[in-house]
Motif scaffolding. Structure first.
Motif: not given
Length: 253
Positions: A149-156
């Motif tokens: 989830i954190m990785e998705e947040q970081r890339t958006r």
């Protein structure tokens, strides 16, 4: 013992055989509730039609309709309109609890019966212990889920419509990791109705700050540190609430 004492003593020791007499609607509601909770009528099963229930209970259709409405408001049944519809038994578990609480909270907020600030504060009271429990009970799979989830947040970017959904997934996942299903259900319900990210005009600075706060929460959970987790989630929720309050005050000027 004289006769007056005997009468008084007998009255005080008289057997209690009476009980509250329920109205027909209440009797029907109670009997249907017992049938559902005892498993006599199973989850997702359709109840007999109103006309058939009226025949079985020897009451009018309006009485049946009132009883079914009461059961629906309690989250025990749901109604499906149309020719193939009817009243169906709701799945009664912790997931259903979350949905019922969410719907009730949504109605209260829509009617103005409670304030957004009240809901947000209660949510904080629930999420702080949820994070502490998650730090104690989390598994490797749980940490992997948070990292994803954190990785998705970081890339958006902050204007990505998925940001609010990712934020909800983050908080609800942590509540589930607490190991307390009732707590998780309540966090789900309150988060869904008081999600600050959905109402914030997110700037890149706010986006970076909330991401950093999420990272601190995950770090505490990964380290198995309940106290650090409590501090991190409290700071995060307070930050969001104060940011939203400042934005609302600026709009009123």
């Amino acid at each position: 013992m004289d006769i007056d004492d005997a009468i008084s003593n007998g009255a005080s020791q008289s057997r209690i055989i009476g009980q509250k007499v329920l109205r027909p609607r209440q009797q029907v509601e109670e009997l249907l509730r017992k049938a559902i909770l005892s498993g006599q009528v199973r989850a997702t099963e359709r109840l007999p039609a109103e006309t058939e229930l009226a025949r079985q209970f020897s009451v009018s259709r309006p009485t049946i309709r009132e009883a079914l409405s009461a059961l629906e408001s309690q989250g025990l049944i749901f109604k499906v309109p149309g020719a193939g519809g009817g009243s169906f038994v709701q799945t009664v578990d912790h997931h259903a609890l979350g949905q019922v609480v969410q719907e009730s909270m949504h109605n209260l907020l829509s009617l103005g019966s409670v304030s957004f600030a009240e809901v947000s504060m209660v949510r904080q009271y629930l999420e702080v212990p949820a994070v502490a429990l998650a730090a104690i009970n989390r598994t490797d799979d749980d940490l992997e889920e948070l990292d994803t989830i954190m990785e998705e947040q970081r890339t958006r970017s902050v204007d990505d419509p998925m940001i609010a959904d990712l934020d909800a997934r983050f908080h609800i996942a942590i509540a589930r990791m607490s190991g307390n299903r009732i707590l998780a259900s309540l966090v789900y319900a309150l988060h869904s109705e008081s999600e600050p990210v959905s109402y914030l005009d997110l700037s890149p600075d706010v986006g970076r700050e909330t991401f950093a706060q999420h990272r601190s929460i995950v770090k505490a959970i990964a380290a198995g540190d309940p106290l650090a987790g409590e501090v991190a989630i409290a700071e995060h929720l307070t930050y969001l609430r104060e940011h939203l309050k400042a934005r609302e005050e600026a709009q009123r000027v």
